[in-house]
Motif scaffolding. Sequence first.
Motif, PDB file in Angstrom:
ATOM      1  N   GLN A 174     -38.556  23.135 -22.619  1.00 57.00           N
ATOM      2  CA  GLN A 174     -39.046  24.007 -23.693  1.00 57.00           C
ATOM      3  C   GLN A 174     -38.559  23.458 -25.031  1.00 57.00           C
ATOM      4  OE1 GLN A 174     -38.075  28.149 -23.012  1.00 57.00           O
ATOM      5  NE2 GLN A 174     -38.762  28.096 -20.881  1.00 57.00           N
ATOM      6  N   SER A 175     -39.416  22.704 -25.703  1.00 53.49           N
ATOM      7  CA  SER A 175     -39.052  22.087 -26.979  1.00 53.49           C
ATOM      8  C   SER A 175     -39.440  22.983 -28.145  1.00 53.49           C
ATOM      9  CB  SER A 175     -39.764  20.737 -27.134  1.00 53.49           C
ATOM     10  OG  SER A 175     -39.254  19.788 -26.237  1.00 53.49           O
ATOM     11  N   ARG A 210     -30.639  19.202 -23.462  1.00 55.64           N
ATOM     12  CA  ARG A 210     -31.769  19.818 -22.762  1.00 55.64           C
ATOM     13  C   ARG A 210     -33.008  18.939 -22.885  1.00 55.64           C
ATOM     14  NH1 ARG A 210     -29.050  23.858 -25.525  1.00 55.64           N
ATOM     15  NH2 ARG A 210     -28.189  25.550 -24.235  1.00 55.64           N
ATOM     16  N   ASP A 211     -33.224  18.391 -24.075  1.00 55.90           N
ATOM     17  CA  ASP A 211     -34.359  17.487 -24.266  1.00 55.90           C
ATOM     18  C   ASP A 211     -34.195  16.224 -23.425  1.00 55.90           C
ATOM     19  OD1 ASP A 211     -35.423  19.262 -26.141  1.00 55.90           O
ATOM     20  OD2 ASP A 211     -34.371  18.307 -27.793  1.00 55.90           O
ATOM     21  N   ARG A 226     -43.698  14.472 -15.538  1.00 57.27           N
ATOM     22  CA  ARG A 226     -43.539  15.858 -15.096  1.00 57.27           C
ATOM     23  C   ARG A 226     -42.796  16.716 -16.117  1.00 57.27           C
ATOM     24  NH1 ARG A 226     -41.516  16.498  -9.199  1.00 57.27           N
ATOM     25  NH2 ARG A 226     -43.717  16.012  -8.862  1.00 57.27           N
ATOM     26  N   GLY A 227     -41.699  16.208 -16.669  1.00 58.58           N
ATOM     27  CA  GLY A 227     -40.960  16.991 -17.642  1.00 58.58           C
ATOM     28  C   GLY A 227     -41.797  17.320 -18.858  1.00 58.58           C
ATOM     29  N   TYR A 262     -45.551  25.077 -21.300  1.00 62.64           N
ATOM     30  CA  TYR A 262     -44.800  26.132 -21.972  1.00 62.64           C
ATOM     31  C   TYR A 262     -45.402  26.430 -23.347  1.00 62.64           C
ATOM     32  CZ  TYR A 262     -41.275  27.728 -25.306  1.00 62.64           C
ATOM     33  OH  TYR A 262     -40.634  28.368 -26.328  1.00 62.64           O
ATOM     34  N   ILE A 263     -45.678  25.369 -24.124  1.00 63.97           N
ATOM     35  CA  ILE A 263     -46.261  25.572 -25.457  1.00 63.97           C
ATOM     36  C   ILE A 263     -47.670  26.145 -25.341  1.00 63.97           C
ATOM     37  CG2 ILE A 263     -47.016  24.380 -27.561  1.00 63.97           C
ATOM     38  CD1 ILE A 263     -44.713  22.453 -27.191  1.00 63.97           C
ATOM     39  N   LEU A 264     -48.438  25.685 -24.360  1.00 65.38           N
ATOM     40  CA  LEU A 264     -49.789  26.208 -24.157  1.00 65.38           C
ATOM     41  C   LEU A 264     -49.748  27.705 -23.846  1.00 65.38           C
ATOM     42  CD1 LEU A 264     -52.811  25.368 -23.918  1.00 65.38           C
ATOM     43  CD2 LEU A 264     -52.392  25.055 -21.465  1.00 65.38           C
ATOM     44  N   ASN A 265     -48.825  28.108 -22.999  1.00 68.64           N
ATOM     45  CA  ASN A 265     -48.701  29.531 -22.670  1.00 68.64           C
ATOM     46  C   ASN A 265     -48.262  30.350 -23.875  1.00 68.64           C
ATOM     47  OD1 ASN A 265     -49.414  29.025 -20.010  1.00 68.64           O
ATOM     48  ND2 ASN A 265     -47.288  28.762 -19.337  1.00 68.64           N
ATOM     49  N   LYS A 266     -47.374  29.767 -24.694  1.00 69.03           N
ATOM     50  CA  LYS A 266     -46.919  30.480 -25.886  1.00 69.03           C
ATOM     51  C   LYS A 266     -48.060  30.642 -26.896  1.00 69.03           C
ATOM     52  CE  LYS A 266     -43.295  31.613 -26.428  1.00 69.03           C
ATOM     53  NZ  LYS A 266     -42.606  32.912 -26.173  1.00 69.03           N
TER      54      LYS A 266
END
Length: 693
Positions: free
Chosen positions: A346-347, A371-372, A395-396, A403-407
């Motif tokens: 999650q960036s 984390r990155d 994959r990462g 995550y960004i698409l869902n946000k």
Amino acid sequence: MPALILFKRRWNVGGDDLVFPAIGSASVRLIFLASAIAVFVIQHPTIRQCKQGDLLAGFLIGLVILLTITVALEIVIGVVSGQGTITDTYPRRFLPALLYVRALVFLAEIASSLVGAVWVFRDWELQSDQSCDVSLVRLVQAALIFSWFLLIAIAICVLILFGGKHRHENEQFDDFDRWEKRCRRCCFCVKKDENSQVAYAEAAAVFSSLFQNLDVVLSDIVAGLILVQVEQARRIQDRISMTAACKDPGPDVALPTEPVERSLETIWHYYQYSMASNGWPILVNADLKCWLCKLCCMGRCCSCFRPSDHIAGDNCCQCNTMAVRSIARADEEDLLYVSFKNKIFQSPFIVVLDHTYKSVVIAIRGTLSFRDMLTDVSADAERLDIEDHEIYAHRGIVNNSKYILNKLSELNLLEDAFHQYPDYKLVVSGHSLGAGVAAVLSILLREKYPEIKAYAFSPPGGLINAEGVLYSQSFVTAVVLGEDIVPRMSMCTLKQLRDQLIEVIKSCPVPKYRVIMRGLWYTCRGLPETLPLSVNEMDHEDGLCCNPREPLLPANPREAEQRLLDSPAEEEHRHREENGDAHDGEIETIAVDVDNGAASSSNGRLSSVSSRKEFMPLFPPGQMIWITRREIHSGGCCGSNNEYCAHWVTHRQFDHIGVRPGMIKDHLPVDINQAFAWLVDRVKNGHVVHPDC
């Protein structure tokens, strides 16, 4: 190499790594010894006058004796450690015995320091000894403090370098578990979240695939990189190819016909949003003089007590948000969403209205935290849900993109923006990790937004498969500066570099400390214009050791690797076979167990041959612009200036890792911005920028 083994445990250093520590410690102790002798000789009459003077005299005499033994012992350790070559450990066979003796002397040093501490901090203080010269007491106290400082420093180094249990000859060793534990220790400060376990497992799979059962230490890799750098420079000088083809050479992408000059100003404009997504650290780096003024002029205090719906994860003064506004030159109402929340996969990212080019810009931050890094090393391939296309990606980065698409979907950001500005277009931008996320996110969004454009600056080399590259070439533009290592880094190129390291280490006939000293010299002064042409010439004049008349990679890379995989017993047996000393008729059959990752032999001994996880070949995305640099020496005190060229290239340009001084520096955002500024200025003045530098 191999790793040093003491007390039946494996250390994180090799026997040839003790040259500089031993000589350095001996030099410091030699000065300490001279000081102790001078104090004892000069203050000898004063010592007799002190109460408990015999104890003090015994302490000083014992200190002198121990320091003399320690200095002599460490000089011997340094000399023995410098014998042999990186792979030839036989001349260093007595080093463990010397270290055992050194450990006993270390215990004696602790005992001596305790005796001195008893006199200085108990006897002298309690008896209020006025007959003792205060200056003598202060000298003894200083000596004790310095002695304890040395002892504590040695103890800390031992704790850092002491590794896991020694792997016995008949003991199976789970390399995956070892790397997973290492990843956990390196990221001990990272707060655990729902993706931690998956990330550690992915990272362990990558590292175990690259280094599984290779008996090397960090200094071996450093020395190998120095040797590879010299060999690659020699091959460039002799115009010899350095690359070894992967199983999949990659996509055959046609170069655009449009001149690169037409795109530079637009690309640079969107690069500012990529820089802005890094927040206040990049503002400090880019503008050392005025960054504080800019933050203070636009900042606000106690924002944590007045939370905003469109700003998440910023600090109480919203320094990151203010930096975004300053770098992107955006008004507050143009910031549709700013997130600096950072977890694994999650960036942080920003969504900004760009009225200059009439676009909605999504900019994703690059790697700035552990984390990155865990996201970066989750390098296995995962399929994207793209109809009629079989596209796989890192994959990462795929998890990060989802995550960004869902946000975006959850907050309805894009729909609201295009409802208000229907004639605007969608642009995704990012640098480094953010570049990979920008490319994958644009692929996921393209079905809904066909006119989308993505600009990936210094993207990861192992990002998407060949079909994904072909699919993205019409809407993704990647930009690489100079010798940047990140766009050249994939599992294939890393394994190529590993094989090169193995070969140059195996063939190097000089000690490791000479290689590292020469590497430090090259770092300060650069490589010589004329490189040595023979092994003997390099041995005597250059200190390095690869024959340019022989190929860097062996005909069979596994042969080079096997030398490093051998245990000491296996290496001795192989050496006897090479010299004709093996027993007649001694034949060993090895059967490989792919499921367990180990091989058993007919005599019951485990071999170090092991299966490795295979990774899908992945490449940088889209069309690629390569910005190259030419250094112009201006003379005088100004040093040199850089000139830049920009041209379209194919992915084949990045099919190997070049070990160069600029491989890290060329990845920095400020350096890329400087190159863009120079190129755009040239274009505005009517100059052509695409000829080769």
